[in-house]
Write a protein that holds these residues in place. Structure first.
Motif, PDB file in Angstrom:
ATOM      1  N   ASN A 241       0.866  -0.979   0.135  1.00 29.00           N
ATOM      2  CA  ASN A 241       0.088   0.010   0.124  1.00 29.00           C
ATOM      3  C   ASN A 241       0.769   1.393   0.082  1.00 29.00           C
ATOM      4  OD1 ASN A 241      -2.604  -1.147   0.638  1.00 29.00           O
ATOM      5  ND2 ASN A 241      -1.949  -1.846   1.560  1.00 29.00           N
ATOM      6  N   GLY A 242       1.976   0.976  -0.387  1.00 24.69           N
ATOM      7  CA  GLY A 242       3.086   2.410  -0.475  1.00 24.69           C
ATOM      8  C   GLY A 242       3.365   2.648   0.874  1.00 24.69           C
ATOM      9  N   LEU A 243       3.492   1.980   1.977  1.00 23.06           N
ATOM     10  CA  LEU A 243       3.795   2.376   3.262  1.00 23.06           C
ATOM     11  C   LEU A 243       5.185   2.588   4.159  1.00 23.06           C
ATOM     12  CD1 LEU A 243      -0.080   2.260   4.815  1.00 23.06           C
ATOM     13  CD2 LEU A 243       0.898   3.935   3.953  1.00 23.06           C
ATOM     14  N   ALA A 244       6.091   2.152   2.908  1.00 18.14           N
ATOM     15  CA  ALA A 244       7.394   1.944   2.750  1.00 18.14           C
ATOM     16  C   ALA A 244       8.181   2.420   4.163  1.00 18.14           C
ATOM     17  CB  ALA A 244       8.713   2.256   1.974  1.00 18.14           C
ATOM     18  N   ASN A 245       7.770   3.712   5.092  1.00 22.63           N
ATOM     19  CA  ASN A 245       7.939   4.052   5.709  1.00 22.63           C
ATOM     20  C   ASN A 245       7.992   3.068   6.913  1.00 22.63           C
ATOM     21  OD1 ASN A 245      10.255   6.329   5.489  1.00 22.63           O
ATOM     22  ND2 ASN A 245       8.419   7.690   4.543  1.00 22.63           N
ATOM     23  N   LYS A 246       6.132   2.677   6.777  1.00 19.48           N
ATOM     24  CA  LYS A 246       6.299   2.116   8.413  1.00 19.48           C
ATOM     25  C   LYS A 246       6.001   0.862   7.989  1.00 19.48           C
ATOM     26  CE  LYS A 246       2.585   1.823  10.702  1.00 19.48           C
ATOM     27  NZ  LYS A 246       2.351   2.129  12.439  1.00 19.48           N
ATOM     28  N   SER A 247       6.861   0.180   7.114  1.00 19.17           N
ATOM     29  CA  SER A 247       6.831  -1.131   6.456  1.00 19.17           C
ATOM     30  C   SER A 247       8.972  -1.417   7.246  1.00 19.17           C
ATOM     31  CB  SER A 247       7.377  -1.033   4.998  1.00 19.17           C
ATOM     32  OG  SER A 247       6.329  -0.914   4.744  1.00 19.17           O
TER      33      SER A 247
END
Length: 124
Positions: A24-30
């Motif tokens: 879902n494009g949440l690389a920072n959260k990943s």
């Protein structure tokens, strides 16, 4: 919310959460989830490392790529071609392919693919 309700979080539950963020494009959260996972003494396997490196690729931050590279070496993941290819992608995104040391057929193919993509993009 569902993840928070799981009592015994294992590698699979952490991986599902991490994958959902990457998709879902949440690389920072990943990356934060990866850090939280490690803080909870859940060690990644090869599949998780490839997914984490995919999130790192999306961010394109050289310092983060270098840190993950060090972890890959310390964790014994460098012998896996998929992890190596993912590292190449990350370094290429940061414009720093020269830092790579391990090169096998998969890694050379990945580097060639990156270079061809750059050439095609620059010629259009």
């Amino acid at each position: 919310m569902i993840f928070d309700r799981i009592l015994n979080k294992d590698l699979v539950s952490w991986f599902a959460l991490l994958c959902g963020c990457v998709r879902n494009g949440l690389a920072n959260k990943s990356m934060q989830i990866f850090c939280d996972m490690m803080a909870n003494d859940i060690r990644p396997d090869v599949i998780v490392m490839v997914k984490v490196l995919g999130a790192c690729f999306e961010l394109g931050v050289l310092e983060l790529t270098s840190c993950l590279d060090s972890y890959v070496i310390r964790g014994g993941f460098l012998s896996n071609s998929f992890v190596g290819a993912s590292l190449i992608d990350c370094y290429a995104r940061c414009g720093s392919l020269g830092r790579l040391t391990e090169k096998d057929v998969v890694n050379w193919s990945s580097m060639l693919q990156v270079l061809l993509k750059k050439e095609l993009n620059s010629s259009t």
